[in-house]
Design a protein around this motif. Structure first.
Motif, PDB file in Angstrom:
ATOM      1  N   GLY A   5      53.655  16.928  34.306  1.00 10.61           N
ATOM      2  CA  GLY A   5      54.991  16.429  33.992  1.00 10.61           C
ATOM      3  C   GLY A   5      56.110  17.169  34.705  1.00 10.61           C
ATOM      4  O   GLY A   5      57.282  16.983  34.370  1.00 10.61           O
ATOM      5  N   VAL A   6      55.749  17.986  35.685  1.00  8.04           N
ATOM      6  CA  VAL A   6      56.763  18.723  36.446  1.00  8.04           C
ATOM      7  C   VAL A   6      57.368  17.829  37.521  1.00  8.04           C
ATOM      8  O   VAL A   6      58.576  17.833  37.746  1.00  8.04           O
ATOM      9  N   LEU A   7      56.509  17.078  38.201  1.00 11.94           N
ATOM     10  CA  LEU A   7      56.946  16.192  39.275  1.00 11.94           C
ATOM     11  C   LEU A   7      56.680  14.739  38.916  1.00 11.94           C
ATOM     12  O   LEU A   7      55.892  14.440  38.020  1.00 11.94           O
ATOM     13  N   GLN A   8      57.339  13.860  39.630  1.00 11.29           N
ATOM     14  CA  GLN A   8      57.109  12.421  39.499  1.00 11.29           C
ATOM     15  C   GLN A   8      57.012  11.845  40.909  1.00 11.29           C
ATOM     16  O   GLN A   8      57.849  12.154  41.757  1.00 11.29           O
ATOM     17  N   ARG A   9      55.985  11.023  41.152  1.00 18.22           N
ATOM     18  CA  ARG A   9      55.815  10.455  42.493  1.00 18.22           C
ATOM     19  C   ARG A   9      56.734   9.249  42.650  1.00 18.22           C
ATOM     20  O   ARG A   9      56.852   8.410  41.767  1.00 18.22           O
ATOM     21  N   ARG A  10      57.386   9.196  43.803  1.00 20.26           N
ATOM     22  CA  ARG A  10      58.216   8.040  44.169  1.00 20.26           C
ATOM     23  C   ARG A  10      57.773   7.581  45.549  1.00 20.26           C
ATOM     24  O   ARG A  10      57.543   8.407  46.436  1.00 20.26           O
ATOM     25  N   VAL A  11      57.678   6.274  45.730  1.00 15.45           N
ATOM     26  CA  VAL A  11      57.354   5.727  47.042  1.00 15.45           C
ATOM     27  C   VAL A  11      58.622   5.105  47.603  1.00 15.45           C
ATOM     28  O   VAL A  11      59.190   4.185  47.010  1.00 15.45           O
ATOM     29  N   ILE A  12      59.077   5.626  48.729  1.00 18.59           N
ATOM     30  CA  ILE A  12      60.300   5.146  49.368  1.00 18.59           C
ATOM     31  C   ILE A  12      59.955   4.765  50.798  1.00 18.59           C
ATOM     32  O   ILE A  12      59.539   5.610  51.587  1.00 18.59           O
ATOM     33  N   GLN A  13      60.101   3.478  51.097  1.00 20.27           N
ATOM     34  CA  GLN A  13      59.780   2.939  52.423  1.00 20.27           C
ATOM     35  C   GLN A  13      58.382   3.357  52.873  1.00 20.27           C
ATOM     36  O   GLN A  13      58.173   3.763  54.014  1.00 20.27           O
ATOM     37  N   GLY A  14      57.448   3.287  51.935  1.00 21.57           N
ATOM     38  CA  GLY A  14      56.053   3.583  52.242  1.00 21.57           C
ATOM     39  C   GLY A  14      55.693   5.054  52.271  1.00 21.57           C
ATOM     40  O   GLY A  14      54.529   5.408  52.447  1.00 21.57           O
TER      41      GLY A  14
END
Length: 201
Positions: free
Chosen positions: A177-186
């Motif tokens: 729960g420290v980080l969260q994955r985000r996908v931005i332009q692949g």
């Protein structure tokens, strides 16, 4: 205009001829710059950047982290009223008090944010030590606290970890729960949730 700008530069840089406290000099210089208004656009932004650069240049700040812009924008009416007060009535008192309040308020806010970030750093490091077998946790914590978003490439470019190890460790921090994955332009980015919250306040 060039003569006025030369006068401003001399005032700011000649501390023997103009013996004024640097914070007051910054406030006076900011007013002078805005009154000269040398550019068609961007005078406000340039004037706000001037504040922090001047205080850093004078050694009052080690790093340019005292962002007066937020206070000025949040108190825009008082800011413009103060500028006009000097121009129309020579009311330096109100203007200087406004700028000193801006410095005080922003310094307290910045101090609290720095402490919040240091506390977050300690908490994240402790979670890593308690719940993972991540090697060199201090380096990883420093890397994910440099900016809100981290990429695997950031860790490999710094030669902290090999690519697969970096991915593995960042995914472990997602599970914690420290980080969260985000996908931005692949592209995959890892958002430090606590740092993002602190900086967004």
């Amino acid at each position: 205009m060039e003569a006025k700008l030369r006068n401003l530069v001399n005032f700011l840089n000649d501390d023997k001829a103009f013996k004024v406290d640097p914070v007051l000099k910054m406030a006076i210089g900011h007013y002078q710059f805005e009154a000269i208004h040398p550019f068609r656009d961007g005078n406000g932004r340039t004037g706000r950047i001037f504040n922090i650069n001047y205080l850093t240049n004078k050694g009052l700040l080690d790093y340019p982290i005292l962002f007066l812009s937020r206070y000025i924008l949040d108190n825009r009416d008082d800011y413009y009223s103060g500028l006009m007060g000097v121009s129309q009535r020579g009311d330096w008192n109100t203007w200087l008090k406004f700028m000193l309040k801006a410095v005080e308020t922003t310094a307290i806010l910045t101090y609290n944010k720095i402490n919040d970030i240091l506390n977050a750093k300690d908490a994240i490091r402790q979670v890593i030590l308690d719940d993972t077998a991540i090697t060199r946790p201090e380096l990883l914590v420093n890397a994910i606290l440099t900016q809100p978003f981290t990429r695997v490439k950031h860790l490999t470019d710094q030669r902290l970890y090999a690519e697969n190890t970096a991915k593995k460790y960042l995914n472990q921090l997602i599970d914690l729960g420290v980080l969260q994955r985000r996908v931005i332009q692949g592209n995959h980015y890892y958002l430090n949730l606590e740092l993002y919250r602190i900086l967004g306040e």
